[in-house]
Design an enzyme around this catalytic site. Structure first.
Site, mmCIF file in Angstrom:
data_model
loop_
_atom_site.group_PDB
_atom_site.id
_atom_site.type_symbol
_atom_site.label_atom_id
_atom_site.label_comp_id
_atom_site.label_asym_id
_atom_site.label_seq_id
_atom_site.Cartn_x
_atom_site.Cartn_y
_atom_site.Cartn_z
ATOM 1 N N GLU A 70 6.763 -2.390 -7.253
ATOM 2 C CA GLU A 70 6.974 -0.583 -6.636
ATOM 3 C C GLU A 70 4.949 -0.810 -6.173
ATOM 4 O O GLU A 70 4.633 -0.975 -6.539
ATOM 5 C CB GLU A 70 7.298 0.359 -7.432
ATOM 6 C CG GLU A 70 7.469 1.592 -6.523
ATOM 7 C CD GLU A 70 8.170 1.778 -4.946
ATOM 8 O OE1 GLU A 70 7.748 0.790 -3.910
ATOM 9 O OE2 GLU A 70 9.006 2.846 -4.819
ATOM 10 N N ASP A 71 5.288 -0.150 -5.119
ATOM 11 C CA ASP A 71 3.719 0.020 -4.102
ATOM 12 C C ASP A 71 2.929 1.271 -5.017
ATOM 13 O O ASP A 71 1.896 1.249 -5.665
ATOM 14 C CB ASP A 71 3.983 -0.044 -2.762
ATOM 15 C CG ASP A 71 5.222 1.756 -2.624
ATOM 16 O OD1 ASP A 71 5.340 1.800 -2.901
ATOM 17 O OD2 ASP A 71 5.361 1.108 -0.709
ATOM 18 N N PHE A 82 -2.332 11.038 1.118
ATOM 19 C CA PHE A 82 -1.485 10.476 1.544
ATOM 20 C C PHE A 82 -2.819 8.404 1.840
ATOM 21 O O PHE A 82 -3.459 8.643 2.019
ATOM 22 C CB PHE A 82 -1.570 10.717 2.866
ATOM 23 C CG PHE A 82 -0.150 9.759 2.876
ATOM 24 C CD1 PHE A 82 1.017 9.699 2.302
ATOM 25 C CD2 PHE A 82 0.475 8.603 3.707
ATOM 26 C CE1 PHE A 82 2.340 8.935 2.693
ATOM 27 C CE2 PHE A 82 1.451 8.122 4.193
ATOM 28 C CZ PHE A 82 2.424 8.770 3.348
ATOM 29 N N ARG A 133 1.164 -0.783 7.318
ATOM 30 C CA ARG A 133 1.908 -1.704 6.318
ATOM 31 C C ARG A 133 0.650 -2.468 6.305
ATOM 32 O O ARG A 133 0.054 -3.224 5.303
ATOM 33 C CB ARG A 133 2.997 -2.215 6.288
ATOM 34 C CG ARG A 133 3.694 -0.931 6.691
ATOM 35 C CD ARG A 133 5.442 -1.811 6.421
ATOM 36 N NE ARG A 133 6.746 -1.410 5.918
ATOM 37 C CZ ARG A 133 6.968 -0.017 5.623
ATOM 38 N NH1 ARG A 133 5.974 0.138 3.834
ATOM 39 N NH2 ARG A 133 7.631 0.894 6.118
HETATM 40 P P1 IMP Z 1 8.773 8.976 -4.778
HETATM 41 O O1 IMP Z 1 10.212 8.950 -5.191
HETATM 42 O O2 IMP Z 1 7.883 10.381 -4.557
HETATM 43 O O3 IMP Z 1 8.055 8.198 -5.931
HETATM 44 O O4 IMP Z 1 8.259 8.122 -3.422
HETATM 45 C C1 IMP Z 1 7.600 6.566 -3.656
HETATM 46 C C2 IMP Z 1 8.295 6.252 -2.648
HETATM 47 O O5 IMP Z 1 7.229 6.994 -1.527
HETATM 48 C C3 IMP Z 1 6.828 4.807 -2.254
HETATM 49 O O6 IMP Z 1 8.067 3.971 -2.727
HETATM 50 C C4 IMP Z 1 6.432 4.906 -1.138
HETATM 51 O O7 IMP Z 1 7.281 4.498 -0.233
HETATM 52 C C5 IMP Z 1 6.616 6.360 -0.403
HETATM 53 N N1 IMP Z 1 4.768 7.228 -1.098
HETATM 54 C C6 IMP Z 1 4.588 7.766 -1.535
HETATM 55 N N2 IMP Z 1 3.349 8.101 -1.741
HETATM 56 C C7 IMP Z 1 3.071 7.472 -0.323
HETATM 57 C C8 IMP Z 1 1.459 7.588 0.158
HETATM 58 O O8 IMP Z 1 0.931 7.859 -0.399
HETATM 59 N N3 IMP Z 1 1.153 7.056 1.717
HETATM 60 C C9 IMP Z 1 2.531 6.084 1.418
HETATM 61 N N4 IMP Z 1 4.057 5.770 0.738
HETATM 62 C C10 IMP Z 1 4.513 6.993 -0.591
HETATM 63 MG MG MG Z 2 8.105 2.631 -1.434
#
Ligand code: IMP
Ligand code: MG
Length: 177
Positions: free
Chosen positions: A97-98, A150, A163
């Site tokens: 995961e990113d 962010f 991206r």
């Molecule tokens: P979570 O479900 O809130 O943990 O969200 C995870 C997903 O939100 C990641 O896989 C990203 O796609 C997106 N995301 C969360 N924070 C960021 C950020 O700072 N930049 C870009 N995408 C983000």
């Molecule tokens: Mg993601």
């Protein structure tokens, strides 16, 4: 007026850290079938680099999930947009995961995958924002812990933009809601 971008992690720093993560993963999985499951789309560059840093046979598969609209905060609702191509019963799964933010996406995904009876499910995330966690998630391999800002680049987007930036950058500016 345009959004401004500041480098948080350079391509070089990212590369060096991924080599360390790959070595650690190699040491932790001595035998058996290891499936790297890339969470689309943000983790695609991380998957490509991490897979090449793990000096053993791996299987690569993809899963599409969407928990975000066009903005910066999670909608809370997770939607599966693409399922795995391959069965996972009895195999080791490493979710790639990113970034882990609220934890909503990964806690949902782990639950879905565990129903298919893999041997193990672990998580490798390039970035972790621990301050933002709303659901508990055990992230086994973390590239970098970052503050609550962010970020874009190296796969991460804001409304599908940025991206392909080689570095991870903080996005600031009047257009960033
Ligand atoms: P979570 O479900 O809130 O943990 O969200 C995870 C997903 O939100 C990641 O896989 C990203 O796609 C997106 N995301 C969360 N924070 C960021 C950020 O700072 N930049 C870009 N995408 C983000
Ligand atoms: Mg993601």
């Amino acid at each position: 007026m345009s959004d401004s971008i500041r480098i948080l992690l350079s391509a070089q720093q990212i590369h060096a850290r991924i080599q360390e993560m790959g070595a650690q993963i190699y040491a932790d999985y001595p035998a058996g079938s290891l499936h790297l499951v890339c969470i689309l789309k943000g983790a695609c560059f991380f998957l490509a680099d991490l897979a090449r840093a793990i000096d053993r046979e791996v299987v690569i598969d993809f899963m599409g999930i969407s928990s975000y609209g066009r903005g910066k905060t999670t909608s809370g609702a997770v939607r599966l947009t693409k399922d795995l191509d391959l069965p996972i019963e009895g195999v080791d799964i490493l979710l790639v995961e990113d970034i882990v933010d609220s934890g909503v996406t990964l806690s949902y995904l782990v639950k879905v995958l565990e129903q298919r009876k893999p041997r193990s499910v672990r998580i490798a995330a390039l970035l972790d924002k621990p301050e933002r966690r709303r659901r508990p998630v055990k992230v086994n391999y973390v590239g970098f812990e970052i503050p609550d800002e962010f970020v874009v680049g190296y796969g991460l987007d804001y409304g599908e933009r940025y991206r392909n930036l080689p570095d991870v950058c903080v996005l600031e500016g009047p257009h960033v809601a």
